[in-house]
Design a protein around this motif. Structure first.
Motif, PDB file in Angstrom:
ATOM      1  N   THR A 128      25.626   1.546  16.962  1.00 52.38           N
ATOM      2  CA  THR A 128      26.778   2.387  16.628  1.00 52.38           C
ATOM      3  C   THR A 128      27.965   2.153  17.563  1.00 52.38           C
ATOM      4  O   THR A 128      28.919   2.928  17.553  1.00 52.38           O
ATOM      5  CB  THR A 128      26.374   3.872  16.681  1.00 52.38           C
ATOM      6  OG1 THR A 128      25.889   4.170  17.988  1.00 52.38           O
ATOM      7  CG2 THR A 128      25.325   4.199  15.635  1.00 52.38           C
ATOM      8  N   ALA A 129      27.935   1.079  18.322  1.00 50.36           N
ATOM      9  CA  ALA A 129      29.002   0.812  19.297  1.00 50.36           C
ATOM     10  C   ALA A 129      30.367   0.666  18.631  1.00 50.36           C
ATOM     11  O   ALA A 129      31.368   1.181  19.138  1.00 50.36           O
ATOM     12  CB  ALA A 129      28.670  -0.439  20.111  1.00 50.36           C
ATOM     13  N   GLU A 138      22.837  10.297  16.264  1.00 45.69           N
ATOM     14  CA  GLU A 138      21.969   9.362  16.985  1.00 45.69           C
ATOM     15  C   GLU A 138      20.741  10.075  17.519  1.00 45.69           C
ATOM     16  O   GLU A 138      19.619   9.566  17.405  1.00 45.69           O
ATOM     17  CB  GLU A 138      22.722   8.708  18.134  1.00 45.69           C
ATOM     18  CG  GLU A 138      23.762   7.722  17.689  1.00 45.69           C
ATOM     19  CD  GLU A 138      24.549   7.138  18.835  1.00 45.69           C
ATOM     20  OE1 GLU A 138      24.866   5.953  18.773  1.00 45.69           O
ATOM     21  OE2 GLU A 138      24.862   7.877  19.809  1.00 45.69           O
ATOM     22  N   VAL A 181      33.136  12.158  18.262  1.00 49.49           N
ATOM     23  CA  VAL A 181      32.040  11.604  19.053  1.00 49.49           C
ATOM     24  C   VAL A 181      30.844  12.550  19.114  1.00 49.49           C
ATOM     25  O   VAL A 181      29.695  12.103  19.086  1.00 49.49           O
ATOM     26  CB  VAL A 181      32.533  11.233  20.471  1.00 49.49           C
ATOM     27  CG1 VAL A 181      31.392  10.756  21.343  1.00 49.49           C
ATOM     28  CG2 VAL A 181      33.599  10.158  20.391  1.00 49.49           C
ATOM     29  N   LEU A 183      28.654  11.995  16.178  1.00 51.09           N
ATOM     30  CA  LEU A 183      27.964  10.718  16.326  1.00 51.09           C
ATOM     31  C   LEU A 183      26.790  10.863  17.283  1.00 51.09           C
ATOM     32  O   LEU A 183      25.688  10.381  17.006  1.00 51.09           O
ATOM     33  CB  LEU A 183      28.936   9.652  16.827  1.00 51.09           C
ATOM     34  CG  LEU A 183      28.363   8.271  17.094  1.00 51.09           C
ATOM     35  CD1 LEU A 183      27.736   7.684  15.838  1.00 51.09           C
ATOM     36  CD2 LEU A 183      29.437   7.352  17.642  1.00 51.09           C
ATOM     37  N   ASP A 184      27.000  11.547  18.408  1.00 53.69           N
ATOM     38  CA  ASP A 184      25.921  11.785  19.370  1.00 53.69           C
ATOM     39  C   ASP A 184      24.754  12.523  18.727  1.00 53.69           C
ATOM     40  O   ASP A 184      23.592  12.151  18.910  1.00 53.69           O
ATOM     41  CB  ASP A 184      26.430  12.585  20.573  1.00 53.69           C
ATOM     42  CG  ASP A 184      27.394  11.805  21.447  1.00 53.69           C
ATOM     43  OD1 ASP A 184      27.381  10.555  21.380  1.00 53.69           O
ATOM     44  OD2 ASP A 184      28.165  12.453  22.179  1.00 53.69           O
ATOM     45  N   ARG A 194      31.527   4.118  17.499  1.00 52.88           N
ATOM     46  CA  ARG A 194      31.879   4.918  18.677  1.00 52.88           C
ATOM     47  C   ARG A 194      33.249   4.505  19.219  1.00 52.88           C
ATOM     48  O   ARG A 194      34.091   5.345  19.511  1.00 52.88           O
ATOM     49  CB  ARG A 194      30.812   4.769  19.762  1.00 52.88           C
ATOM     50  CG  ARG A 194      31.080   5.607  20.997  1.00 52.88           C
ATOM     51  CD  ARG A 194      29.936   5.534  21.980  1.00 52.88           C
ATOM     52  NE  ARG A 194      28.710   6.068  21.404  1.00 52.88           N
ATOM     53  CZ  ARG A 194      28.437   7.378  21.332  1.00 52.88           C
ATOM     54  NH1 ARG A 194      29.285   8.265  21.790  1.00 52.88           N
ATOM     55  NH2 ARG A 194      27.297   7.780  20.795  1.00 52.88           N
ATOM     56  N   SER A 195      33.500   3.200  19.333  1.00 50.64           N
ATOM     57  CA  SER A 195      34.789   2.749  19.871  1.00 50.64           C
ATOM     58  C   SER A 195      35.938   3.123  18.941  1.00 50.64           C
ATOM     59  O   SER A 195      37.018   3.463  19.395  1.00 50.64           O
ATOM     60  CB  SER A 195      34.772   1.249  20.148  1.00 50.64           C
ATOM     61  OG  SER A 195      34.640   0.517  18.968  1.00 50.64           O
ATOM     62  N   PHE A 213      36.000   5.806  16.956  1.00 47.91           N
ATOM     63  CA  PHE A 213      36.205   7.246  17.146  1.00 47.91           C
ATOM     64  C   PHE A 213      37.003   7.522  18.413  1.00 47.91           C
ATOM     65  O   PHE A 213      37.885   8.367  18.434  1.00 47.91           O
ATOM     66  CB  PHE A 213      34.876   7.975  17.216  1.00 47.91           C
ATOM     67  CG  PHE A 213      34.190   8.137  15.883  1.00 47.91           C
ATOM     68  CD1 PHE A 213      34.719   7.661  14.718  1.00 47.91           C
ATOM     69  CD2 PHE A 213      32.985   8.797  15.808  1.00 47.91           C
ATOM     70  CE1 PHE A 213      34.079   7.804  13.498  1.00 47.91           C
ATOM     71  CE2 PHE A 213      32.329   8.979  14.611  1.00 47.91           C
ATOM     72  CZ  PHE A 213      32.874   8.479  13.447  1.00 47.91           C
ATOM     73  N   ILE A 214      36.690   6.801  19.479  1.00 46.86           N
ATOM     74  CA  ILE A 214      37.389   7.005  20.745  1.00 46.86           C
ATOM     75  C   ILE A 214      38.850   6.580  20.631  1.00 46.86           C
ATOM     76  O   ILE A 214      39.743   7.272  21.123  1.00 46.86           O
ATOM     77  CB  ILE A 214      36.661   6.250  21.884  1.00 46.86           C
ATOM     78  CG1 ILE A 214      35.314   6.931  22.145  1.00 46.86           C
ATOM     79  CG2 ILE A 214      37.507   6.211  23.146  1.00 46.86           C
ATOM     80  CD1 ILE A 214      34.387   6.158  23.061  1.00 46.86           C
TER      81      ILE A 214
END
Length: 54
Positions: A43-44, A26, A19, A22-23, A47-48, A50-51
């Protein structure tokens, strides 16, 4: 769209599956440059994923 197997055709943007990367991507607007598109990139889904895989 995530492509963990790297088999889909076309241009892609490589990213470490964490994450924090990714942050940073962005924040730097790296996806637009890598994919040669203008505007916001959703990127939702990435992101999900990755989580979930943490």
């Amino acid at each position: 769209m995530a492509d963990p197997s790297a088999t889909r055709p076309g241009r892609g943007a490589w990213l470490h599956p964490v994450v924090e990367c990714l942050d940073l991507a962005e924040k730097r607007r790296a996806f637009g440059r890598a994919l040669r598109v203008e505007g916001a990139i959703d990127t939702a889904t990435i992101r999900s994923q990755f989580i979930r895989t943490g």
